[in-house]
Design a protein around this motif. Structure first.
Motif, PDB file in Angstrom:
ATOM      1  N   ILE A 266     -26.370  11.205 -11.594  1.00 23.05           N
ATOM      2  CA  ILE A 266     -25.103  11.328 -10.884  1.00 23.05           C
ATOM      3  C   ILE A 266     -24.857  12.800 -10.534  1.00 23.05           C
TER       4      ILE A 266
ATOM      5  N   LYS B  42     -20.733  16.067  -7.059  1.00 22.43           N
ATOM      6  CA  LYS B  42     -19.819  15.556  -6.026  1.00 22.43           C
ATOM      7  C   LYS B  42     -19.373  14.140  -6.359  1.00 22.43           C
ATOM      8  N   ALA B  43     -20.299  13.318  -6.832  1.00 17.67           N
ATOM      9  CA  ALA B  43     -19.952  11.946  -7.200  1.00 17.67           C
ATOM     10  C   ALA B  43     -19.009  11.928  -8.399  1.00 17.67           C
TER      11      ALA B  43
ATOM     12  N   ASP C 295     -15.560  12.924  -7.117  1.00 15.93           N
ATOM     13  CA  ASP C 295     -14.928  11.823  -6.394  1.00 15.93           C
ATOM     14  C   ASP C 295     -14.410  10.762  -7.361  1.00 15.93           C
TER      15      ASP C 295
END
Length: 193
Positions: free
Chosen positions: A122, A125-126, A129
């Motif tokens: 992961i 950025k994920a 978010d």
């Protein structure tokens, strides 16, 4: 009478004396420096912070604070530890728990156990978010770069997750080896009837 006293004090200040006083002030720090500057300003500059700034090159605010400390007898606290920017995990302690919950299912230990980090698929950025989707953290979510630094601080690295690299079954044929033959030189057995 005061002007005569002031003139004799200023006359005693040669370049060598000024440099000696400046170097003595540099050796001190905190309230000790402010007290020294205040006493010097009282002795040579008639208690004027502006004149001490002009003659010795000191900060006027520090000299003024030192004069007030000397006059009242109350010492100001420096509070250096309260300065600067705080880390994101100090500002929002729940942030680390939520990051662990998001990243832990995607994480795997180093297959060779060479590093203490857990590798994860992961991205920062994920993670950011996903953190913004949590209602209680909407105002406290840092930028992507900070989330990446947080992941590194708590022990996660972005890598492709591998269980193990498979070993090669056959050695690659080389021209210098006498036992290996090039692939094109193998002859197919002929059929006989």
């Amino acid at each position: 009478m005061a002007s005569l006293k002031e003139e004799t004090a200023m006359a005693a200040l040669t370049e060598d004396v000024i440099q000696t006083i400046q170097s003595a002030a540099k050796l001190l720090s905190g309230h000790k420096r402010r007290r020294f500057q205040a006493e010097t300003a009282l002795k040579y500059c008639n208690g004027s912070a502006r004149q001490a700034e002009k003659v010795f090159g000191w900060g006027r605010a520090a000299v003024d604070t030192g004069l007030n400390e000397l006059r009242t007898g109350i010492r100001c606290l420096d509070a250096y530890e309260l300065r600067g920017r705080k880390k994101s995990e100090e500002l929002c302690p729940k942030l680390i728990d939520h990051i662990h919950r998001l990243v832990e299912p995607q994480a795997q230990a180093d297959p060779k156990f060479q590093t203490p980090f857990a590798f994860t698929r992961i991205t920062a950025k994920a993670v950011r978010d996903a953190l913004q989707a949590i209602p209680e953290l909407q105002d406290a979510v840092p930028c992507r770069q900070t989330v990446g630094e947080l992941l590194n601080r708590i022990g996660y690295r972005l890598r492709r997750v591998l269980k193990a690299r498979p070993e090669k079954k056959f050695p690659k044929p080389t021209r210098s080896s006498k036992t290996s033959k090039p692939l094109g030189s193998r002859r197919q057995p002929t059929r006989t009837r």
